[in-house]
Write a protein that holds these residues in place. Sequence first.
Motif, PDB file in Angstrom:
ATOM      1  N   TRP A   1       4.139   9.863  13.616  1.00  0.00           N
ATOM      2  CA  TRP A   1       5.143   9.145  12.821  1.00  0.00           C
ATOM      3  C   TRP A   1       4.567   8.037  12.219  1.00  0.00           C
ATOM      4  CZ3 TRP A   1       8.984   5.367  14.851  1.00  0.00           C
ATOM      5  CH2 TRP A   1       8.573   4.893  15.803  1.00  0.00           C
ATOM      6  N   LYS A   2       3.454   7.442  12.170  1.00  0.00           N
ATOM      7  CA  LYS A   2       2.872   6.265  11.855  1.00  0.00           C
ATOM      8  C   LYS A   2       2.694   6.238  10.683  1.00  0.00           C
ATOM      9  CE  LYS A   2      -1.883   6.310  12.696  1.00  0.00           C
ATOM     10  NZ  LYS A   2      -3.338   5.756  13.845  1.00  0.00           N
ATOM     11  N   THR A   3       2.738   6.677  10.065  1.00  0.00           N
ATOM     12  CA  THR A   3       2.054   6.972   8.074  1.00  0.00           C
ATOM     13  C   THR A   3       3.034   7.607   7.300  1.00  0.00           C
ATOM     14  OG1 THR A   3       0.832   8.961   8.087  1.00  0.00           O
ATOM     15  CG2 THR A   3      -0.186   7.110   8.451  1.00  0.00           C
ATOM     16  N   PRO A   4       3.990   7.427   6.138  1.00  0.00           N
ATOM     17  CA  PRO A   4       3.517   6.092   5.511  1.00  0.00           C
ATOM     18  C   PRO A   4       4.263   4.884   6.308  1.00  0.00           C
ATOM     19  CG  PRO A   4       4.805   6.955   3.939  1.00  0.00           C
ATOM     20  CD  PRO A   4       4.870   8.325   5.336  1.00  0.00           C
ATOM     21  N   GLU A   5       3.406   4.031   6.573  1.00  0.00           N
ATOM     22  CA  GLU A   5       4.590   2.591   7.099  1.00  0.00           C
ATOM     23  C   GLU A   5       4.106   1.014   6.526  1.00  0.00           C
ATOM     24  OE1 GLU A   5       7.105   1.681   9.191  1.00  0.00           O
ATOM     25  OE2 GLU A   5       5.763   3.337  10.602  1.00  0.00           O
ATOM     26  N   ARG A   6       5.103   0.927   6.041  1.00  0.00           N
ATOM     27  CA  ARG A   6       5.099  -0.419   5.724  1.00  0.00           C
ATOM     28  C   ARG A   6       4.198  -1.851   5.892  1.00  0.00           C
ATOM     29  NH1 ARG A   6       8.071  -2.453   2.316  1.00  0.00           N
ATOM     30  NH2 ARG A   6       6.026  -3.558   1.965  1.00  0.00           N
TER      31      ARG A   6
ATOM     32  N   TRP B   1       4.074  -3.512  13.032  1.00  0.00           N
ATOM     33  CA  TRP B   1       5.011  -2.840  14.089  1.00  0.00           C
ATOM     34  C   TRP B   1       6.984  -3.849  13.411  1.00  0.00           C
ATOM     35  CZ3 TRP B   1       2.213  -1.094  19.361  1.00  0.00           C
ATOM     36  CH2 TRP B   1       1.975  -0.368  19.110  1.00  0.00           C
ATOM     37  N   LYS B   2       6.976  -3.544  12.377  1.00  0.00           N
ATOM     38  CA  LYS B   2       8.622  -4.616  12.701  1.00  0.00           C
ATOM     39  C   LYS B   2       9.177  -3.827  11.873  1.00  0.00           C
ATOM     40  CE  LYS B   2       6.983  -2.854   8.785  1.00  0.00           C
ATOM     41  NZ  LYS B   2       6.698  -1.826   8.650  1.00  0.00           N
ATOM     42  N   MET B   3      11.256  -4.242  12.250  1.00  0.00           N
ATOM     43  CA  MET B   3      11.569  -3.556  11.439  1.00  0.00           C
ATOM     44  C   MET B   3      13.046  -4.879  11.531  1.00  0.00           C
ATOM     45  SD  MET B   3      13.640  -1.923  14.606  1.00  0.00           S
ATOM     46  CE  MET B   3      13.837  -2.693  16.567  1.00  0.00           C
TER      47      MET B   3
ATOM     48  N   ASN C   1       4.310  -1.190  -3.377  1.00  0.00           N
ATOM     49  CA  ASN C   1       4.398  -1.800  -2.047  1.00  0.00           C
ATOM     50  C   ASN C   1       3.547  -1.239  -1.317  1.00  0.00           C
ATOM     51  OD1 ASN C   1       6.778  -3.933  -1.932  1.00  0.00           O
ATOM     52  ND2 ASN C   1       8.274  -2.135  -1.603  1.00  0.00           N
TER      53      ASN C   1
ATOM     54  N   ILE D   1       1.539  -0.316   2.037  1.00  0.00           N
ATOM     55  CA  ILE D   1       1.515   0.495   3.111  1.00  0.00           C
ATOM     56  C   ILE D   1       0.243   1.384   3.469  1.00  0.00           C
ATOM     57  CG2 ILE D   1       3.307   1.671   2.741  1.00  0.00           C
ATOM     58  CD1 ILE D   1       1.411   4.067   1.347  1.00  0.00           C
TER      59      ILE D   1
ATOM     60  N   ILE E   1       2.044   4.633  -2.234  1.00  0.00           N
ATOM     61  CA  ILE E   1       2.409   5.498  -3.340  1.00  0.00           C
ATOM     62  C   ILE E   1       0.993   5.969  -4.586  1.00  0.00           C
ATOM     63  CG2 ILE E   1       4.345   7.223  -3.815  1.00  0.00           C
ATOM     64  CD1 ILE E   1       3.869   6.313  -0.714  1.00  0.00           C
TER      65      ILE E   1
END
Lengths: 169, 169
Positions: free
Chosen positions: B4-9, B29-31, B144, B146, B168
Amino acid sequence: MDLWKTPERVVLVTSNDTDGVPHVITVGWKMRTSFKPPMLAIAINNNRYIHRCISDTGEFVLAVPGADRAETTLGCGLPREGDEDRFEKFSLKTEKAGLIKSPLLIDCVANFECHVVNQIETGDHTVFVGDVLASWVNEKPGKNLIIAGESEGYELLAENEPYKIGVIK
Amino acid sequence: MDLWKTPERVVLVTSNDTDGVPHVITVGWKMRTSFKPPMLAIAINNNRYIHRCISDTGEFVLAVPGADRAETTLGCGLPREGDEDRFEKFSLKTEKAGLIKSPLLIDCVANFECHVVNQIETGDHTVFVGDVLASWVNEKPGKNLIIAGESEGYELLAENEPYKIGVIK
């Protein structure tokens, strides 16, 4: 703050209440927090029922939905209508987890059994930090489901303004 | 866990050491952790120098890079070579923040000034939870940036295996 929200991976989280009844919710605010040991964190709205489930039981399953679970992922993010059973409503099949009581979602592409090792209240949400005790991954995972942004590169699979769930084309 | 790591901001984080020297690192790793008040969390490797900066000063800036900062974002995620000054190496222009000492990155599409209200050690990283004291957003943010996945829907802008930074399409 909205600027950096898309695309964003979106997951499902399950946890039981103290009567052993399972609950499920869609979670956008999550992150890994350690490679070794594997750990992750989720932020859960303080007013959601599953917040109490995770607080009371100290465990949850983080399940990664695939493209075929777009409607489920959209629906489990909306407020629950009365007593509706989301597992029934979305035909969510569960299976007993190996090490915890929260159920696995067997139609998802991956499931992570998590034991809460820390929790912090942060404004209107609580951050639950979990040790990943066990991981279950489907053999053919397919594309990862996301909250889609405004560009053209997405295949939208479920919508309920302002939420758009899809995959990268 | 990679599933579950991509796509990741992906974002940049700045913080000063106790001598007032600014440092910058790429963070995946941020949220967000709260709408009201606005709060967010980042997970920082315990061995990175900026970990000590944030611990010592209790503050950081989270800056959101745009598509024109792909090489910067890739480079600031790799280990630092000797004494290299990343601000110089990547022509990263800074500006004084309004409420904290960590610098803003004025070429980024957004900057969030954060005051650490809690920190938890979680395995090989530490989670820093920050109150967002001030936000700065460019008028025309663009796409953005990614961490890109394997499908064809990405425009790759910087690569250093296994890292692929892009937008994207």
